[in-house]
Design a protein around this motif. Structure first.
Motif, PDB file in Angstrom:
ATOM      1  N   ALA A 128       0.832  -1.204   0.000  1.00 20.27           N
ATOM      2  CA  ALA A 128       0.000   0.000   0.000  1.00 20.27           C
ATOM      3  C   ALA A 128       0.868   1.257   0.000  1.00 20.27           C
ATOM      4  CB  ALA A 128      -0.927   0.004   1.215  1.00 20.27           C
ATOM      5  N   LEU A 129       1.972   1.214   0.727  1.00 12.86           N
ATOM      6  CA  LEU A 129       2.884   2.358   0.739  1.00 12.86           C
ATOM      7  C   LEU A 129       3.463   2.601  -0.651  1.00 12.86           C
ATOM      8  CD1 LEU A 129       4.533   4.563   2.162  1.00 12.86           C
ATOM      9  CD2 LEU A 129       6.216   2.806   2.761  1.00 12.86           C
ATOM     10  N   VAL A 130       3.936   1.545  -1.292  1.00 15.32           N
ATOM     11  CA  VAL A 130       4.512   1.686  -2.635  1.00 15.32           C
ATOM     12  C   VAL A 130       3.460   2.190  -3.615  1.00 15.32           C
ATOM     13  CG1 VAL A 130       5.478   0.424  -4.589  1.00 15.32           C
ATOM     14  CG2 VAL A 130       6.348   0.006  -2.288  1.00 15.32           C
ATOM     15  N   ASP A 131       2.239   1.697  -3.502  1.00 18.90           N
ATOM     16  CA  ASP A 131       1.166   2.174  -4.387  1.00 18.90           C
ATOM     17  C   ASP A 131       0.990   3.684  -4.248  1.00 18.90           C
ATOM     18  OD1 ASP A 131       0.664  -0.340  -5.391  1.00 18.90           O
ATOM     19  OD2 ASP A 131      -1.118  -0.695  -4.162  1.00 18.90           O
ATOM     20  N   SER A 132       1.017   4.176  -3.021  1.00 16.20           N
ATOM     21  CA  SER A 132       0.822   5.609  -2.785  1.00 16.20           C
ATOM     22  C   SER A 132       2.015   6.421  -3.267  1.00 16.20           C
ATOM     23  CB  SER A 132       0.583   5.857  -1.292  1.00 16.20           C
ATOM     24  OG  SER A 132      -0.618   5.268  -0.873  1.00 16.20           O
ATOM     25  N   LEU A 133       3.230   5.945  -2.969  1.00 17.12           N
ATOM     26  CA  LEU A 133       4.421   6.651  -3.431  1.00 17.12           C
ATOM     27  C   LEU A 133       4.496   6.642  -4.956  1.00 17.12           C
ATOM     28  CD1 LEU A 133       7.178   5.429  -0.908  1.00 17.12           C
ATOM     29  CD2 LEU A 133       5.619   7.383  -0.722  1.00 17.12           C
ATOM     30  N   GLY A 134       4.173   5.496  -5.555  1.00 17.66           N
ATOM     31  CA  GLY A 134       4.220   5.388  -7.014  1.00 17.66           C
ATOM     32  C   GLY A 134       3.212   6.293  -7.691  1.00 17.66           C
ATOM     33  N   ALA A 135       1.997   6.329  -7.151  1.00 19.33           N
ATOM     34  CA  ALA A 135       0.971   7.214  -7.724  1.00 19.33           C
ATOM     35  C   ALA A 135       1.405   8.675  -7.635  1.00 19.33           C
ATOM     36  CB  ALA A 135      -0.359   7.009  -6.999  1.00 19.33           C
ATOM     37  N   PHE A 136       1.986   9.042  -6.530  1.00 15.82           N
ATOM     38  CA  PHE A 136       2.485  10.411  -6.370  1.00 15.82           C
ATOM     39  C   PHE A 136       3.581  10.711  -7.383  1.00 15.82           C
ATOM     40  CE2 PHE A 136       5.658  13.231  -4.321  1.00 15.82           C
ATOM     41  CZ  PHE A 136       4.878  14.365  -4.148  1.00 15.82           C
ATOM     42  N   LEU A 137       4.498   9.780  -7.554  1.00 18.19           N
ATOM     43  CA  LEU A 137       5.594   9.992  -8.505  1.00 18.19           C
ATOM     44  C   LEU A 137       5.094  10.097  -9.948  1.00 18.19           C
ATOM     45  CD1 LEU A 137       8.140   7.498  -6.931  1.00 18.19           C
ATOM     46  CD2 LEU A 137       8.445   9.976  -7.082  1.00 18.19           C
ATOM     47  N   LYS A 138       4.017   9.387 -10.235  1.00 17.41           N
ATOM     48  CA  LYS A 138       3.445   9.418 -11.597  1.00 17.41           C
ATOM     49  C   LYS A 138       2.604  10.664 -11.825  1.00 17.41           C
ATOM     50  CE  LYS A 138       1.454   5.393 -11.545  1.00 17.41           C
ATOM     51  NZ  LYS A 138       0.671   4.209 -11.993  1.00 17.41           N
ATOM     52  N   GLY A 139       2.324  11.401 -10.747  1.00 19.57           N
ATOM     53  CA  GLY A 139       1.567  12.636 -10.919  1.00 19.57           C
ATOM     54  C   GLY A 139       0.116  12.543 -10.554  1.00 19.57           C
ATOM     55  N   ASP A 140      -0.304  11.392  -9.973  1.00 25.62           N
ATOM     56  CA  ASP A 140      -1.683  11.283  -9.473  1.00 25.62           C
ATOM     57  C   ASP A 140      -1.733  11.954  -8.113  1.00 25.62           C
ATOM     58  OD1 ASP A 140      -4.182  10.629  -8.610  1.00 25.62           O
ATOM     59  OD2 ASP A 140      -3.859   8.458  -8.567  1.00 25.62           O
ATOM     60  N   ARG A 141      -2.200  13.186  -8.075  1.00 27.45           N
ATOM     61  CA  ARG A 141      -2.113  13.986  -6.856  1.00 27.45           C
ATOM     62  C   ARG A 141      -3.370  13.922  -6.004  1.00 27.45           C
ATOM     63  NH1 ARG A 141       3.142  13.966  -7.533  1.00 27.45           N
ATOM     64  NH2 ARG A 141       3.930  15.359  -9.123  1.00 27.45           N
ATOM     65  N   GLY A 142      -4.301  13.074  -6.319  1.00 26.17           N
ATOM     66  CA  GLY A 142      -5.542  13.031  -5.550  1.00 26.17           C
ATOM     67  C   GLY A 142      -5.350  12.423  -4.178  1.00 26.17           C
ATOM     68  N   GLY A 143      -5.732  13.145  -3.128  1.00 26.53           N
ATOM     69  CA  GLY A 143      -5.667  12.598  -1.785  1.00 26.53           C
ATOM     70  C   GLY A 143      -6.661  11.462  -1.632  1.00 26.53           C
ATOM     71  N   LYS A 144      -6.310  10.460  -0.809  1.00 31.28           N
ATOM     72  CA  LYS A 144      -7.190   9.302  -0.693  1.00 31.28           C
ATOM     73  C   LYS A 144      -6.878   8.529   0.572  1.00 31.28           C
ATOM     74  CE  LYS A 144      -3.975   6.609  -3.547  1.00 31.28           C
ATOM     75  NZ  LYS A 144      -3.801   5.762  -4.726  1.00 31.28           N
ATOM     76  N   ASP A 145      -7.827   7.646   0.908  1.00 33.54           N
ATOM     77  CA  ASP A 145      -7.612   6.670   1.965  1.00 33.54           C
ATOM     78  C   ASP A 145      -7.381   5.329   1.303  1.00 33.54           C
ATOM     79  OD1 ASP A 145      -8.080   8.581   3.863  1.00 33.54           O
ATOM     80  OD2 ASP A 145     -10.195   8.102   4.080  1.00 33.54           O
ATOM     81  N   VAL A 146      -6.387   4.582   1.767  1.00 34.11           N
ATOM     82  CA  VAL A 146      -6.049   3.296   1.173  1.00 34.11           C
ATOM     83  C   VAL A 146      -6.185   2.205   2.228  1.00 34.11           C
ATOM     84  CG1 VAL A 146      -4.233   1.949   0.085  1.00 34.11           C
ATOM     85  CG2 VAL A 146      -4.447   4.360  -0.425  1.00 34.11           C
TER      86      VAL A 146
END
Length: 270
Positions: free
Chosen positions: A252-270
């Motif tokens: 879950a951490l990698v998913d969030s870091l990866g999305a941020f790095l790709k430019g998906d800036r939407g805040g969310k709960d995972v």
């Protein structure tokens, strides 16, 4: 594992994997690069991942007679490591203590910051009670040793359910913590105690910022997790984790870091 002499006077140990845009992972207090062991391979497709041991932690050397490891000095170590690796700018993700170092880096070296992530960390300074607790920590480290201090510290870092049901995670974090030198542990405790409030640093940053929290974190209070908001800020809460998502739910951490790095800036709960 690699080792390199830095211009700041320490020998830094670090892991490196991947190619492309540099991504620096800074671990928390009484941790090491080994905190990121399950994260590095999964994050490597996103860039050149570099995970150092902070001074006095893991296999990086201590600072000799220096008793307080202020966050600015640790930020200088990060800048010196980037210099040694011929890196001009980097994304820095800082866990807990690593987040405090990342904020000091952002204030001191803003032109070298590609983006910033605080992982289970905060931009606020210590309260008076927290400052008192830092001094008690130093007393424990100096009088009883690092092992006794780590044994008391680490269980509090995990979500209650994980602390009870996944004792192997707690033991893994303890083993990593035992590798911290007494000088490094006491020095960083004093440095964290002295660090200033850096909410204003976050407010002024124009680069992308990630604020990532654990729903069951008993270290960073809910009101201190998301001190700023704005178009460049992404806020994420991971469910079922405490202060140690890299061990509690690395995927879950990698998913969030990866999305941020790709430019998906939407805040969310995972």
């Amino acid at each position: 594992m690699n080792k390199i002499q830095l211009s700041t006077g320490i020998v830094a140990a670090y892991e490196e994997e991947g190619n492309g845009e540099p991504i620096v992972l800074l671990h928390g207090f009484c941790g090491s690069r080994l905190y990121w062991e399950s994260v590095i391979p999964s994050l490597a497709p996103y860039g050149r991942v570099i995970a150092p041991d902070l001074r006095g932690h893991g296999e990086s050397s201590s600072a000799g007679s220096e008793t307080e490891y202020d966050m600015e000095r640790l930020a200088d170590d990060v800048a010196a490591l980037l210099d040694a690796l011929d890196i001009e700018r980097a994304t820095i993700f800082g866990h807990s203590l690593g987040g405090y170092v990342a904020l000091a880096f952002a204030e001191k070296y803003p032109a070298r910051l590609q983006s910033l992530g605080l992982v289970h960390s905060t931009a606020y300074g210590d309260t008076e009670q927290a400052k008192d607790n830092r001094l008690k920590a130093v007393d424990t480290i100096r009088e009883q040793g690092v092992v006794a201090f780590v044994d008391g510290l680490v269980p509090k870092l995990f979500a209650p359910a994980n602390r009870e049901n996944r004792p192997e995670w707690v033991e893994q974090a303890k083993r990593i913590g035992y590798g911290t030198s007494a000088e490094g542990a006491a020095g960083c405790a004093l440095g964290m105690r002295a660090r200033p409030d850096r909410v204003s640093v976050l407010e002024k940053l124009e680069v992308p910022v990630l604020l990532l929290a654990g729903q069951s974190d008993e270290v960073i209070a809910p009101e201190k997790r998301f001190p700023v908001a704005g178009p460049n800020v992404t806020a994420v809460t991971l469910e079922a984790v405490g202060h140690m998502s890299m061990l509690e739910d690395a995927a879950a951490l990698v998913d969030s870091l990866g999305a941020f790095l790709k430019g998906d800036r939407g805040g969310k709960d995972v």
